[in-house]
Design a protein around this motif. Structure first.
Motif, short mmCIF file in Angstrom:
data_model
loop_
_atom_site.label_atom_id
_atom_site.label_comp_id
_atom_site.label_asym_id
_atom_site.label_seq_id
_atom_site.Cartn_x
_atom_site.Cartn_y
_atom_site.Cartn_z
N LEU A 46 0.92 -1.32 0.04
CA LEU A 46 0.26 0.00 0.20
C LEU A 46 0.57 1.25 -0.10
N ALA A 47 1.97 1.16 1.04
CA ALA A 47 2.68 2.68 1.24
C ALA A 47 3.28 3.14 -0.77
N PRO A 48 3.66 2.45 -1.31
CA PRO A 48 4.24 2.83 -2.49
C PRO A 48 3.43 4.00 -3.20
N VAL A 49 1.70 3.04 -3.39
CA VAL A 49 0.99 3.62 -3.81
C VAL A 49 0.67 5.19 -3.39
N VAL A 50 1.06 5.37 -2.11
CA VAL A 50 0.25 6.54 -1.22
C VAL A 50 1.37 7.78 -1.31
N THR A 51 2.26 6.54 -1.38
CA THR A 51 4.00 8.15 -1.97
C THR A 51 4.18 8.33 -2.94
N ARG A 52 3.91 7.65 -3.88
CA ARG A 52 3.16 8.43 -5.31
C ARG A 52 2.29 9.64 -5.32
N LEU A 53 2.19 9.63 -4.40
CA LEU A 53 0.35 11.02 -4.39
C LEU A 53 1.27 11.87 -3.28
N GLY A 54 2.34 11.66 -2.74
CA GLY A 54 3.59 12.60 -2.20
C GLY A 54 2.65 12.90 -0.23
N TYR A 55 1.60 10.94 -0.62
CA TYR A 55 1.95 11.12 1.27
C TYR A 55 2.76 10.25 1.99
N ARG A 56 2.39 9.79 2.60
CA ARG A 56 3.30 9.15 3.55
C ARG A 56 2.28 8.24 3.97
N LEU A 57 2.58 6.84 3.64
CA LEU A 57 1.68 5.29 4.76
C LEU A 57 2.76 4.79 6.65
N SER A 58 1.77 5.04 6.79
CA SER A 58 2.91 3.77 8.26
C SER A 58 1.79 3.87 8.87
N GLU A 59 2.38 2.63 10.32
CA GLU A 59 1.20 1.62 10.61
C GLU A 59 0.52 2.65 11.79
N LEU A 60 -0.32 2.10 12.26
CA LEU A 60 -1.14 3.35 12.82
C LEU A 60 -0.23 4.04 14.26
N GLU A 61 -0.47 5.07 13.91
CA GLU A 61 0.52 5.84 15.37
C GLU A 61 0.07 5.46 16.90
#
Length: 746
Positions: A46-61
């Motif tokens: 999931l993270a690479p897709v979100v990164t390409r949009l300019g956001y960052r995806l991580s585990e629930l903080e």
């Protein structure tokens, strides 16, 4: 994420991934819930897709990290807002002088117009940068939203203004661009503060992170709480909070007020379960409490509850989905209308300037930020309020169902009752000394683990009849007969038999006298006592209702709900409890299996609410529109419930239903107003000339109204005293159904 458009963009990008069935992004908490195949729902996928949009995806903080992130966002917004407000003030002042005709000639007006443009540049280039970035990201995700409209509105205002200046006209719109950015920044700052307020509610579930003392092989060692393993024995000093879930290795008084609001400490025996967050209520010089760890950090009851609540917040209810659908098509429609407005205006005979201004107004007024915020902010505010009132809502979308509940069913034992029997009546042999009997009974049951023994001890050890200590400890031998009773031999060679009536008759070899049976107490559990002379006493024990049961159920019936009691217990105890809490006989159902409970629940007017605590309630909790579990519910019941009460009693059900109605009312108010505004505003700017500045003010006013309406719910202080009236001990209990109620006959 910058706004709800960002959330919809991330949601759309994730939903298009192979293997993903559904993706739901919750903007206020910045969480995403993904349903799909195991491979597609991994962070690495999931993270690479979100990164390409300019956001960052991580585990629930963790909640603390989320609060720090929102505090950082607040400072970020505040700095850009200060720049926009300070420099934009001069742009607005210059524009005001031009509009008011306060300048002496056109040449000076033109100079002031250039000055207004100069002051607007830092605002447009620095303060408005987050809008342009978010707009570009949403375009990449093929989900253009509010930020695209804002960016085009600002860019359009600047282009039109520069064009007018080059033509020698001072009728510029720099103030429109500045006002659009500043007002939206103010709105975003208020939104962020609301989101911070919502997360602060989770502070009630935060647990201590200090070092703990671990006992290993007779030695004591200090370890960080996060490194303690399951099975370790830890020490809790007097007055300190229990840091980990576990089983008591030593008995003690536990104060659960920090978690539950219960002001009276409870005495727990060795072997009983204790949860992290309880406080060891003992004098300062007392020995430490020893606890055998059963759950480590991250696996504690409160950890799981907090995580489940935050994960559930990413799921959307029907109103939230409706708002998202409306916002998703509103932005493309507005863009299309803005594109069409310019040529249509020219065809209708408008000048280029007037047609461009009207297209600019369409872009500005159509921003769907109010629609996107209408439901999630209200839901977050309602969840925050629920937690402050001692109700952990694991599924915020349940608010929509709770607001429409018509039928409510309660389990008996552990839900409407305390789960602890007390002596409600006693019949003694004539001429028997009550004080002496109580003293000997206290000794006889002092070591018993039978469920009724606690109630017998409480009754026998009353202060008024307490016997001297040399009498209370005169038991020589106790012989247990599981499922039947026990034989007690005292030091003076006197013998007692305590148990069921059938077993006592077997021991005596003769039937019990008529005085040993009281038909009026048939609802209660009987404990018969006999000695060498025959029958001595019959004690009647009943599970007492929780203190707020009568008042809570009366309030629910007054509010128009149909209330029923469904239990697997015998008819006698169920009928007696119903009478105690004010329920009619035809509203009390006894001896029902789990399947029969669920069938009865279906027969109640829907949507239904079920409140239960045991494994046998899991089916009913799943069948109900909304399932609620009391504070001491089993793990299986908690897993199937949408909400959990964190305080003793059932008054939280009344609070939850009232709060659900308020929350849904705010949701509907926000949704209806924002939808009407956007629909009417678009039509208005198309058919008539609306100045861009007026469009900006109207758009900002709609967003502020939605945000402040949700803030009104979030920032309202929970009541210090219960809204439920105290029960009148002299008032007779109702034995007839409330007018208008119809109960099932399953």
């Amino acid at each position: 994420m910058w706004c709800t458009s960002c959330a919809l963009a991330v949601e759309g990008a994730l939903a298009r991934l192979p293997g993903v069935v559904q993706a739901s992004v919750h903007y206020p908490t910045a969480t995403v819930w993904v349903n799909g195949t195991p491979a597609s729902t991994q962070l690495a996928a999931l993270a690479p897709v979100v990164t390409r949009l300019g956001y960052r995806l991580s585990e629930l903080e963790p909640v603390h990290d989320a609060q720090q992130r929102l505090a950082k966002e607040s400072r970020y917004l505040s700095l850009r807002l200060i720049v926009g407000a300070v420099l934009g003030m001069w742009t607005m002042l210059a524009s005001l002088l031009i509009y008011a005709g306060a300048l002496p000639n056109a040449a000076i007006e033109l100079v002031v117009a250039w000055v207004a443009g100069a002051f607007s540049l830092p605002v447009v280039l620095y303060s408005g940068l987050p809008f342009y970035r978010a707009g570009w990201r949403t375009l990449l995700a093929q989900r253009p939203g509010m930020d695209v409209l804002v960016s085009l509105g600002v860019l359009g205002a600047m282009v039109v203004s520069v064009g007018l200046l080059l033509r020698g006209s001072s009728e510029v719109y720099f103030d429109t661009a500045v006002m659009l950015i500043v007002l939206l920044l103010v709105g975003r700052l208020v939104e962020t503060l609301c989101r911070q307020r919502g997360l602060k509610a989770f502070d009630a579930l935060r647990l201590p992170e200090a070092d703990v003392v671990v006992c290993q092989g007779g030695q004591r060692d200090t370890q960080p709480v996060g490194e303690v393993a399951i099975g370790a024995v830890i020490e809790v000093p007097p007055g300190e909070q229990v840091p980990l879930d576990g089983l008591l290795d030593t008995p003690g008084w536990l104060d659960t007020a920090t978690l539950t609001g219960e002001s009276v400490p409870r005495y727990l025996h060795a072997g009983q379960r204790v949860y992290a967050g309880c406080r060891y209520a003992a004098r300062l010089n007392a020995a430490p409490l020893k606890v055998i760890v059963t759950a480590t950090v991250g696996q504690r009851r409160m950890d799981k509850l907090c995580e489940q609540m935050r994960r559930a917040q990413a799921k959307k209810g029907e109103l939230h989905k409706l708002a998202d659908r409306f916002a998703s098509w509103l932005s493309p429609v507005a863009l299309l209308l803005a594109v069409l407005t310019l040529p249509l205006g020219l065809l209708m005979g408008l000048g280029l300037e007037d047609a461009a201004v009207r297209a600019l107004s369409v872009l500005v007024v159509a921003c769907p930020c109010a629609v996107g915020l209408a439901v999630p902010l209200a839901s977050l505010a309602g969840t925050s309020q629920a937690l402050q009132q001692g109700i952990a809502l694991r599924d915020p979308s349940a608010f929509e169902t709770l607001a429409n509940v018509r039928g409510i069913a309660f389990d008996k034992t552990g839900t409407l009752t305390r789960g602890q029997h007390q002596v409600v009546n006693a019949a003694l042999r004539q001429s028997e000394d009550l004080t002496q009997f109580r003293a000997m009974l206290s000794s006889a049951v002092s070591q018993s683990e039978h469920p009724l023994a606690s109630g017998l001890r409480d009754w026998a050890s009353t202060v008024e009849t307490a016997a001297p200590s040399n009498v209370l400890h005169n038991v020589q031998h106790i012989e247990e007969h599981p499922g039947k009773g026990q034989q007690v031999t005292f030091q003076n060679a006197e013998q007692w038999w305590l148990g069921s009536a059938v077993w006592i008759e077997q021991q005596l070899g003769a039937p019990l006298p008529d005085s040993a049976h009281q038909p009026d107490n048939a609802f209660a559990s009987q404990v018969v006592v006999a000695d060498s002379h025959g029958w001595l006493a019959t004690l009647y024990c009943a599970d007492q209702p929780v203190s707020d049961a009568t008042a809570s159920l009366a309030e629910l019936k007054r509010s128009g709900y149909i209330v029923a009691l469904i239990s697997g217990d015998r008819q006698g105890p169920v009928g007696w409890l119903g009478q105690q809490v004010g329920l009619a006989n035809n509203a009390c159902y006894a001896q029902r299996s789990p399947e029969a409970k669920a069938a009865l629940l279906k027969a109640l007017p829907s949507p239904t609410l079920y409140v239960g605590d045991g494994v046998n309630d899991t089916l009913s909790l799943a069948e109900a529109g909304v399932g609620v579990v009391p504070m001491q519910a089993s793990d299986a019941a908690r897993e199937g419930a949408a909400a959990q009460l964190l305080r003793p009693g059932v008054s939280g059900v009344v609070c939850l239903l009232s709060l659900a109605k308020r929350t849904r009312r705010v949701m509907m108010q926000n949704l209806v107003f924002s939808a009407l505004y956007n629909t009417l505003a678009l039509g208005l700017v198309i058919i008539m000339a609306v100045p861009p500045l007026a469009a900006v003010l109207a758009m900002a006013a709609s967003s502020f109204s939605v945000t402040l309406n949700a803030a009104r719910l979030a920032w309202s202080e929970p009541s210090k005293t219960s809204d439920i009236p105290a029960p009148d001990p002299n008032a007779p209990h109702s034995t007839s159904p409330t007018a208008g109620q119809s109960l099932p006959t399953v």
